[in-house]
Design a protein around this motif. Structure first.
Motif, PDB file in Angstrom:
ATOM      1  N   ASP A  70       0.854  -1.190   0.000  1.00  0.00           N
ATOM      2  CA  ASP A  70       0.000   0.000   0.000  1.00  0.00           C
ATOM      3  C   ASP A  70       0.888   1.237   0.000  1.00  0.00           C
ATOM      4  O   ASP A  70       1.185   1.803   1.043  1.00  0.00           O
ATOM      5  N   TYR A  71       1.349   1.632  -1.186  1.00  0.00           N
ATOM      6  CA  TYR A  71       2.252   2.765  -1.251  1.00  0.00           C
ATOM      7  C   TYR A  71       1.700   3.911  -2.092  1.00  0.00           C
ATOM      8  O   TYR A  71       2.403   4.863  -2.383  1.00  0.00           O
ATOM      9  N   GLU A  72       0.465   3.827  -2.522  1.00  0.00           N
ATOM     10  CA  GLU A  72      -0.127   4.915  -3.296  1.00  0.00           C
ATOM     11  C   GLU A  72      -0.400   6.100  -2.382  1.00  0.00           C
ATOM     12  O   GLU A  72      -0.935   5.950  -1.286  1.00  0.00           O
ATOM     13  N   ARG A  73      -0.047   7.279  -2.813  1.00  0.00           N
ATOM     14  CA  ARG A  73      -0.274   8.480  -2.006  1.00  0.00           C
ATOM     15  C   ARG A  73      -1.689   9.032  -2.182  1.00  0.00           C
ATOM     16  O   ARG A  73      -2.238   9.623  -1.276  1.00  0.00           O
ATOM     17  N   ARG A  74      -2.240   8.845  -3.369  1.00  0.00           N
ATOM     18  CA  ARG A  74      -3.553   9.422  -3.652  1.00  0.00           C
ATOM     19  C   ARG A  74      -4.597   8.319  -3.749  1.00  0.00           C
ATOM     20  O   ARG A  74      -4.348   7.256  -4.327  1.00  0.00           O
ATOM     21  N   THR A  75      -5.779   8.576  -3.214  1.00  0.00           N
ATOM     22  CA  THR A  75      -6.836   7.567  -3.240  1.00  0.00           C
ATOM     23  C   THR A  75      -7.346   7.319  -4.656  1.00  0.00           C
ATOM     24  O   THR A  75      -7.736   6.199  -4.973  1.00  0.00           O
ATOM     25  N   ASP A  76      -7.342   8.346  -5.523  1.00  0.00           N
ATOM     26  CA  ASP A  76      -7.817   8.120  -6.887  1.00  0.00           C
ATOM     27  C   ASP A  76      -6.871   7.201  -7.663  1.00  0.00           C
ATOM     28  O   ASP A  76      -7.308   6.399  -8.487  1.00  0.00           O
ATOM     29  N   THR A  77      -5.582   7.268  -7.380  1.00  0.00           N
ATOM     30  CA  THR A  77      -4.631   6.350  -8.007  1.00  0.00           C
ATOM     31  C   THR A  77      -4.879   4.930  -7.519  1.00  0.00           C
ATOM     32  O   THR A  77      -4.901   3.979  -8.305  1.00  0.00           O
ATOM     33  N   SER A  78      -5.086   4.785  -6.226  1.00  0.00           N
ATOM     34  CA  SER A  78      -5.366   3.463  -5.664  1.00  0.00           C
ATOM     35  C   SER A  78      -6.652   2.888  -6.248  1.00  0.00           C
ATOM     36  O   SER A  78      -6.720   1.706  -6.596  1.00  0.00           O
ATOM     37  N   GLU A  79      -7.682   3.716  -6.378  1.00  0.00           N
ATOM     38  CA  GLU A  79      -8.943   3.264  -6.968  1.00  0.00           C
ATOM     39  C   GLU A  79      -8.748   2.835  -8.421  1.00  0.00           C
ATOM     40  O   GLU A  79      -9.300   1.819  -8.856  1.00  0.00           O
ATOM     41  N   ALA A  80      -7.943   3.577  -9.171  1.00  0.00           N
ATOM     42  CA  ALA A  80      -7.690   3.226 -10.565  1.00  0.00           C
ATOM     43  C   ALA A  80      -6.980   1.873 -10.671  1.00  0.00           C
ATOM     44  O   ALA A  80      -7.302   1.064 -11.540  1.00  0.00           O
ATOM     45  N   VAL A  81      -6.036   1.602  -9.777  1.00  0.00           N
ATOM     46  CA  VAL A  81      -5.319   0.329  -9.810  1.00  0.00           C
ATOM     47  C   VAL A  81      -6.260  -0.823  -9.447  1.00  0.00           C
ATOM     48  O   VAL A  81      -6.186  -1.907 -10.026  1.00  0.00           O
ATOM     49  N   ILE A  82      -7.158  -0.589  -8.514  1.00  0.00           N
ATOM     50  CA  ILE A  82      -8.142  -1.620  -8.152  1.00  0.00           C
ATOM     51  C   ILE A  82      -9.055  -1.911  -9.336  1.00  0.00           C
ATOM     52  O   ILE A  82      -9.317  -3.074  -9.667  1.00  0.00           O
ATOM     53  N   ARG A  83      -9.514  -0.861 -10.002  1.00  0.00           N
ATOM     54  CA  ARG A  83     -10.367  -1.059 -11.187  1.00  0.00           C
ATOM     55  C   ARG A  83      -9.613  -1.821 -12.280  1.00  0.00           C
ATOM     56  O   ARG A  83     -10.133  -2.729 -12.908  1.00  0.00           O
ATOM     57  N   TRP A  84      -8.353  -1.440 -12.502  1.00  0.00           N
ATOM     58  CA  TRP A  84      -7.536  -2.108 -13.507  1.00  0.00           C
ATOM     59  C   TRP A  84      -7.377  -3.590 -13.171  1.00  0.00           C
ATOM     60  O   TRP A  84      -7.468  -4.445 -14.040  1.00  0.00           O
ATOM     61  N   SER A  85      -7.155  -3.892 -11.917  1.00  0.00           N
ATOM     62  CA  SER A  85      -6.985  -5.282 -11.493  1.00  0.00           C
ATOM     63  C   SER A  85      -8.253  -6.089 -11.731  1.00  0.00           C
ATOM     64  O   SER A  85      -8.193  -7.224 -12.224  1.00  0.00           O
ATOM     65  N   MET A  86      -9.402  -5.545 -11.393  1.00  0.00           N
ATOM     66  CA  MET A  86     -10.657  -6.273 -11.583  1.00  0.00           C
ATOM     67  C   MET A  86     -11.012  -6.401 -13.070  1.00  0.00           C
ATOM     68  O   MET A  86     -11.572  -7.411 -13.484  1.00  0.00           O
ATOM     69  N   ILE A  87     -10.669  -5.405 -13.875  1.00  0.00           N
ATOM     70  CA  ILE A  87     -10.893  -5.502 -15.324  1.00  0.00           C
ATOM     71  C   ILE A  87     -10.029  -6.613 -15.906  1.00  0.00           C
ATOM     72  O   ILE A  87     -10.485  -7.403 -16.747  1.00  0.00           O
ATOM     73  N   ALA A  88      -8.773  -6.704 -15.450  1.00  0.00           N
ATOM     74  CA  ALA A  88      -7.894  -7.780 -15.922  1.00  0.00           C
ATOM     75  C   ALA A  88      -8.467  -9.145 -15.538  1.00  0.00           C
ATOM     76  O   ALA A  88      -8.442 -10.084 -16.342  1.00  0.00           O
ATOM     77  N   LEU A  89      -8.994  -9.268 -14.322  1.00  0.00           N
ATOM     78  CA  LEU A  89      -9.604 -10.525 -13.883  1.00  0.00           C
ATOM     79  C   LEU A  89     -10.806 -10.882 -14.758  1.00  0.00           C
ATOM     80  O   LEU A  89     -10.941 -12.024 -15.209  1.00  0.00           O
ATOM     81  N   MET A  90     -11.661  -9.910 -15.035  1.00  0.00           N
ATOM     82  CA  MET A  90     -12.839 -10.162 -15.871  1.00  0.00           C
ATOM     83  C   MET A  90     -12.424 -10.547 -17.289  1.00  0.00           C
ATOM     84  O   MET A  90     -13.023 -11.435 -17.893  1.00  0.00           O
ATOM     85  N   ASN A  91     -11.402  -9.891 -17.832  1.00  0.00           N
ATOM     86  CA  ASN A  91     -10.930 -10.222 -19.183  1.00  0.00           C
ATOM     87  C   ASN A  91     -10.413 -11.655 -19.248  1.00  0.00           C
ATOM     88  O   ASN A  91     -10.688 -12.366 -20.219  1.00  0.00           O
ATOM     89  N   ARG A  92      -9.658 -12.081 -18.235  1.00  0.00           N
ATOM     90  CA  ARG A  92      -9.167 -13.464 -18.220  1.00  0.00           C
ATOM     91  C   ARG A  92     -10.322 -14.453 -18.193  1.00  0.00           C
ATOM     92  O   ARG A  92     -10.306 -15.469 -18.875  1.00  0.00           O
ATOM     93  N   ARG A  93     -11.335 -14.157 -17.396  1.00  0.00           N
ATOM     94  CA  ARG A  93     -12.489 -15.064 -17.317  1.00  0.00           C
ATOM     95  C   ARG A  93     -13.260 -15.110 -18.624  1.00  0.00           C
ATOM     96  O   ARG A  93     -13.689 -16.177 -19.059  1.00  0.00           O
ATOM     97  N   LEU A  94     -13.460 -13.953 -19.250  1.00  0.00           N
ATOM     98  CA  LEU A  94     -14.185 -13.928 -20.517  1.00  0.00           C
ATOM     99  C   LEU A  94     -13.399 -14.639 -21.613  1.00  0.00           C
ATOM    100  O   LEU A  94     -13.978 -15.352 -22.435  1.00  0.00           O
ATOM    101  N   ALA A  95     -12.090 -14.464 -21.630  1.00  0.00           N
ATOM    102  CA  ALA A  95     -11.265 -15.143 -22.637  1.00  0.00           C
ATOM    103  C   ALA A  95     -11.299 -16.653 -22.430  1.00  0.00           C
ATOM    104  O   ALA A  95     -11.386 -17.416 -23.399  1.00  0.00           O
ATOM    105  N   ALA A  96     -11.261 -17.108 -21.192  1.00  0.00           N
ATOM    106  CA  ALA A  96     -11.324 -18.544 -20.915  1.00  0.00           C
ATOM    107  C   ALA A  96     -12.676 -19.112 -21.327  1.00  0.00           C
ATOM    108  O   ALA A  96     -12.756 -20.221 -21.869  1.00  0.00           O
ATOM    109  N   ARG A  97     -13.736 -18.364 -21.097  1.00  0.00           N
ATOM    110  CA  ARG A  97     -15.078 -18.822 -21.472  1.00  0.00           C
ATOM    111  C   ARG A  97     -15.213 -18.908 -22.988  1.00  0.00           C
ATOM    112  O   ARG A  97     -15.849 -19.813 -23.516  1.00  0.00           O
ATOM    113  N   ALA A  98     -14.593 -17.986 -23.714  1.00  0.00           N
ATOM    114  CA  ALA A  98     -14.683 -17.987 -25.176  1.00  0.00           C
ATOM    115  C   ALA A  98     -13.938 -19.172 -25.785  1.00  0.00           C
ATOM    116  O   ALA A  98     -14.292 -19.638 -26.864  1.00  0.00           O
ATOM    117  N   HIS A  99     -12.941 -19.688 -25.081  1.00  0.00           N
ATOM    118  CA  HIS A  99     -12.157 -20.804 -25.613  1.00  0.00           C
ATOM    119  C   HIS A  99     -12.664 -22.166 -25.177  1.00  0.00           C
ATOM    120  O   HIS A  99     -12.140 -23.182 -25.605  1.00  0.00           O
TER     121      HIS A  99
END
Length: 107
Positions: A70-99
């Motif tokens: 937890d080294y982010e200084r700004r909460t909006d940066t931390s929120e963006a990284v959390i969103r990015w992480s969950m988007i990556a998780l959803m993309n992996r799941r959707l790609a696995a389902r498509a295959h």
């Protein structure tokens, strides 16, 4: 909060959040804060209802190396990284389902 997230009406929280926070949440956010408590007479580990949802979500987020520390200084940066992480998780799941191979028809 309720305006931005109109489907959100209940928040589960750990026993550490007892006190005036439940009243404040209902007055200022218009949401119900439900404290999940462990039995007073229980010693050692006890599985708590709905606690697994939070623990599972934290485990998913911590797969992203940037969220391990937890080294982010700004909460909006931390929120963006959390969103990015969950988007990556959803993309992996959707790609696995498509295959996955299509189910064979019954009969």
């Amino acid at each position: 909060m309720a305006d931005a997230h109109h489907r959100l009406n209940l928040i589960w929280a750990d026993g550490g959040y007892t006190g005036h926070l439940t009243d404040w949440t209902s007055q200022h956010l218009g949401l119900v804060l439900d404290i999940v408590r462990r039995g007073e007479d229980v010693r050692g580990f006890q599985a708590l209802p709905r606690r697994w949802v939070v623990e599972r979500s934290f485990a998913w987020l911590l797969r992203s190396r940037r969220l391990v520390w937890d080294y982010e200084r700004r909460t909006d940066t931390s929120e963006a990284v959390i969103r990015w992480s969950m988007i990556a998780l959803m993309n992996r799941r959707l790609a696995a389902r498509a295959h996955r191979p299509a189910a064979l028809p019954a009969g």
